[in-house]
Design a protein around this motif. Structure first.
Motif, short mmCIF file in Angstrom:
data_model
loop_
_atom_site.label_atom_id
_atom_site.label_comp_id
_atom_site.label_asym_id
_atom_site.label_seq_id
_atom_site.Cartn_x
_atom_site.Cartn_y
_atom_site.Cartn_z
N ILE A 193 0.75 -1.10 0.01
CA ILE A 193 -0.01 0.15 -0.09
C ILE A 193 0.70 1.20 0.07
O ILE A 193 0.73 2.26 -0.73
N ALA A 194 1.95 1.12 0.73
CA ALA A 194 2.93 2.42 0.92
C ALA A 194 3.52 2.65 -0.48
O ALA A 194 3.75 3.79 -0.99
N LEU A 195 3.99 1.67 -1.12
CA LEU A 195 4.52 1.58 -2.33
C LEU A 195 3.61 2.16 -3.19
O LEU A 195 4.08 3.04 -4.12
N ARG A 196 2.40 1.74 -3.44
CA ARG A 196 1.38 2.27 -4.37
C ARG A 196 1.23 3.55 -4.26
O ARG A 196 1.15 4.45 -5.11
N ILE A 197 1.09 4.22 -3.06
CA ILE A 197 0.91 5.71 -2.70
C ILE A 197 1.93 6.49 -3.01
O ILE A 197 1.88 7.30 -3.71
N PHE A 198 3.33 5.93 -2.98
CA PHE A 198 4.55 6.66 -3.37
C PHE A 198 4.74 6.82 -4.72
O PHE A 198 5.22 7.67 -5.40
N VAL A 199 4.35 5.49 -5.35
CA VAL A 199 4.47 5.51 -7.04
C VAL A 199 3.59 6.30 -7.58
O VAL A 199 3.58 7.13 -8.82
N ALA A 200 2.13 6.37 -6.84
CA ALA A 200 1.26 7.28 -7.64
C ALA A 200 1.63 8.94 -7.74
O ALA A 200 1.09 9.61 -8.46
N TYR A 201 2.36 9.41 -6.67
CA TYR A 201 2.51 10.58 -6.68
C TYR A 201 4.12 11.14 -6.82
O TYR A 201 4.87 10.61 -6.83
#
Length: 97
Positions: free
Chosen positions: A89-97
């Motif tokens: 989830i954290a990786l997805r959040i950082f990759v999205a922004y």
């Protein structure tokens, strides 16, 4: 005595529920491609199983009378799965922004 038997059954259930998300690897090893709908349902089930396994494990480990290697193993497996989910989830959040 009766509580100890219930906690022993719960600890076995915790171990089984903790190991169920690892069943996801079976289609990968057999090189089977699943439809998107099945993968989504399987992912939701994995999240529920990991959280339920963690809950069951914590309930069993809290009682000193029922603490055993099975309880500790299921707790470690469940914590690892939950940490992995949080990392994704954290990786997805950082990759999205």
């Amino acid at each position: 005595m009766e509580i100890t038997k219930k906690l022993q059954k719960l600890s076995l259930a915790a171990l089984i529920v903790s190991l169920l998300p690892l069943a996801t690897l079976v289609p990968v090893f057999l090189k089977i491609t699943l439809p998107d709908g099945v993968r989504m349902v399987w992912a939701i089930c994995n999240i529920v199983f990991a959280l339920a396994g963690l809950l069951f494990s914590v309930i069993c480990v809290k009682s000193e009378e029922s603490r055993s290697a099975v309880n500790i193993m299921s707790t470690v497996i469940s914590v690892a799965l939950v940490l992995m989910m949080l990392g994704i989830i954290a990786l997805r959040i950082f990759v999205a922004y």
